[in-house]
Design a protein around this motif. Sequence first.
Motif, short mmCIF file in Angstrom:
data_model
loop_
_atom_site.label_atom_id
_atom_site.label_comp_id
_atom_site.label_asym_id
_atom_site.label_seq_id
_atom_site.Cartn_x
_atom_site.Cartn_y
_atom_site.Cartn_z
N ARG A 85 45.39 37.89 17.79
CA ARG A 85 44.50 39.04 17.75
C ARG A 85 45.23 40.35 17.80
NH1 ARG A 85 38.66 36.99 20.18
NH2 ARG A 85 38.72 35.15 18.59
N ASP A 97 39.64 42.73 19.61
CA ASP A 97 38.82 41.64 19.75
C ASP A 97 37.92 41.35 18.59
OD1 ASP A 97 39.06 41.14 22.71
OD2 ASP A 97 38.14 43.25 22.65
N TYR A 98 37.71 42.62 17.63
CA TYR A 98 37.18 42.35 16.43
C TYR A 98 38.01 43.13 15.71
CZ TYR A 98 32.67 40.30 18.43
OH TYR A 98 31.95 39.80 19.17
N SER A 285 32.55 37.82 7.25
CA SER A 285 33.76 37.46 8.00
C SER A 285 34.68 36.45 7.24
CB SER A 285 33.25 36.55 9.35
OG SER A 285 32.84 35.39 9.18
N ASN A 291 35.73 36.67 14.00
CA ASN A 291 35.65 38.04 14.49
C ASN A 291 36.44 38.86 13.42
OD1 ASN A 291 38.20 36.61 14.93
ND2 ASN A 291 38.99 37.82 16.55
N ILE A 327 28.55 43.24 15.26
CA ILE A 327 29.54 43.18 16.46
C ILE A 327 28.54 43.66 17.47
CG2 ILE A 327 31.50 44.34 17.42
CD1 ILE A 327 32.67 44.47 14.64
#
Lengths: 454, 454
Positions: A85, A97-98, A285, A291, A327
């Motif tokens: 990530r 995180d996203y 996604s 994420n 989110i």
Amino acid sequence: MAHVVVIGGGFAGINAARKLGKSGKVAVTIIDQRNHHLFQPLLYQVAMAGLDPSDIAVPIRALMRPYRRVRTLLGRASSIDLENRIVGYDGGTLPFDYLIIACGASHSYFGKDEWERFAPGLKNLGQATEIRRRVLVAFEQAERTNDLAEQDHWMTFVIVGGGPTGVELAGSIAELARHALAKDFRTIDSTHARVILVQSGDSILKQFSQDQADYATKALEDLGVEVVLGNRVTDINAGGVVIGDQTINAGTVLWAAGVQANPIGALLGVPLDKAGRVIVGKDLSIPEHSNVFVAGDLAHVEGEKGKPLPGLAPVAMQAGRYVADLILTEVGEREANVKANQPAAVQNRKPFHYRDKGQMATIGRRRAIMQSGSIKKNGLIAWFAWLTIHIYFLNGFRNRLFVFLKWCWAYATFSKGARLIVQKEWRQRESDKLSPFADGIETYEDPISNDPAS
Amino acid sequence: MAHVVVIGGGFAGINAARKLGKSGKVAVTIIDQRNHHLFQPLLYQVAMAGLDPSDIAVPIRALMRPYRRVRTLLGRASSIDLENRIVGYDGGTLPFDYLIIACGASHSYFGKDEWERFAPGLKNLGQATEIRRRVLVAFEQAERTNDLAEQDHWMTFVIVGGGPTGVELAGSIAELARHALAKDFRTIDSTHARVILVQSGDSILKQFSQDQADYATKALEDLGVEVVLGNRVTDINAGGVVIGDQTINAGTVLWAAGVQANPIGALLGVPLDKAGRVIVGKDLSIPEHSNVFVAGDLAHVEGEKGKPLPGLAPVAMQAGRYVADLILTEVGEREANVKANQPAAVQNRKPFHYRDKGQMATIGRRRAIMQSGSIKKNGLIAWFAWLTIHIYFLNGFRNRLFVFLKWCWAYATFSKGARLIVQKEWRQRESDKLSPFADGIETYEDPISNDPAS
């Protein structure tokens, strides 16, 4: 606090970052290789000297000013590590995180990338000012010569692609030649300029109904534009374009055809469609990484009847807001679960649904088309609707005010306010010497070229 | 009909061509290497993102529209044959009866031309957008790093030269940092930017009286500008500037010092002064060729007390009109003589007299100075006078309206409307990697560079 990285400050990225920023519940970093958000629907007006770049572009940083937890970075994302990530960019790394990837698309030359230098596309401000330069320089070149064949060469403009951008460019060049420039030349008569719109299919504006497309064709022809249908361009070179077995000698060729997604999609290692778009799920996604989202022109989202959603501003705006909502919901639920000491619940994500409010295109003064569901309008009423909606969707009151005033001015006077060729000094450039007539002229590459094609 | 060739579309050239065109008694060709006339007094506002290029520039062709006997050419004059009365340019040749050379001046680096890439000057739109790019990118670079020394480097701005342009640039950068950008960054505090104005003499604005210069110095210091007097810059390099034995580490250096006339003057084979200006007679003609005139910043015209007239817009405007009048008078007399069958009379030319209406400079919001004869004003009243006079002298109602509105907007909101970095995409450019900190960063030369220094 969860950290959301947004790559790209177009319609999708800005709308996502704004919604996330407003909530104050997540930290956001938005990164773009340009410092501004661009209102692309009006870009052709910058190319046609009607508007200034700053009328339709706002610094992303200024748009994000109210949101203290949004950080804006000027930079170029170069790597995406999905497992760890981390996004890498030319100034360091950004853990996330996203991740929302919204880098848009550019033009596709269908494998003929060598055509780009002869026929620039229109996707960013640099290209718009380059197109403006080429069109204005073409008239200047024609004025400088007494050779009639050379004058014809410079006064012929070919636009490849009959979508909204191609139609808008063709209509604008015709109006520029017939009105704004009409009394400015002494050797040539700019109103005799030839403007040719080439479309491979059997109709322009194929996303509209046939009667609307017919209206637009008629409106273009009223302006003097020659609409050439059913013919594919087979070559573009220094002299002009080849269409089927016909060669059109043209000093300026503009490209408004195919679309090619940003190559960043290929970094993800997930399936892409033919145009290089990332095929995303119903929640936008990517496979196996719930994420990581793709939104806007870079995403291939299945719409009705299995066809992907079109690459339009409203789709991107709605997609950006959808991902932000998703989110925020998940982050909220996770926090609630942590508080209640419960394990994270498996979320059922509501799929993205595009609300199609219709579409419109403008051809010129008082001529536009629009359709929304079964409602179809054209002519003056569609033109007013087009003006109103485009002013409304511009970012910032200042831009709305100035675009409105400039349009009033242009309408009243038939003039174009931004007819500037900005380069260090007049030097024949590579693109200018493409003319078969220019052989004997000393040429230089201009050091302050805005040429995106070079 | 006599043919007058005007080289250069600045204040002198435009005013001459307009007056000649209005008369309808001569044919005129005006040639310039740029397609626009530029209102240079407001160029610093384009560099500082307050105005757009099209606000202060008008196509020469559009200015000449009403005059059917004036032909406008985009081209670069390359030779002047005084004996045969022919100007050569990159598109052919232009025979002339009268020639007006008005090509202006650029910056002089006092023999240190290698400084130009580190410290661009401000004379045309390309340079203005390059300075805008450098200043905005400097803040972006500072925001990207957590290294305090690197942040200091990027947030230090040095302006070399304490004339009106240097003062205006220094004041504007300080206001940009303290107001327009104040809430836009998260890593840095833009209000902590250092702005340093370096002047080799013992006072800035030496063309003003000492009390006015003192007011301006105080006003700059109130804005946070450090005014460094009595020190000559001895080096400019990648790290910043060297002043005497002191090195100032600065990410952005701007040049507002010496003046160098356009090299076209050297083609004439007549005496030039130290700055390369053509030394002209009292009628602005060159020695031995009474049909060839030089006007504007390119001319060395002896004023009062043997000092040359300053390189100001009013001098150029008056000179352009003077030469046009002179030509029209001679052409009229010659025609009368031909009609009366008399030999051409030897004309007694009335010498050029510059009517000095005063001068002004602005430092920032509500701060300006002006003096005209014994009248001196500063502060709010001088600022309003400055605004009014600059709006008045802009060419065209459209530009007046939009500049006025943008100023009202900026005054009310403290914002800058044109904070755009226009380049194809974000890539570290040569000028960006000049920082001693940037060694490890991958760099490219941007293909759409606006860098006039390269």
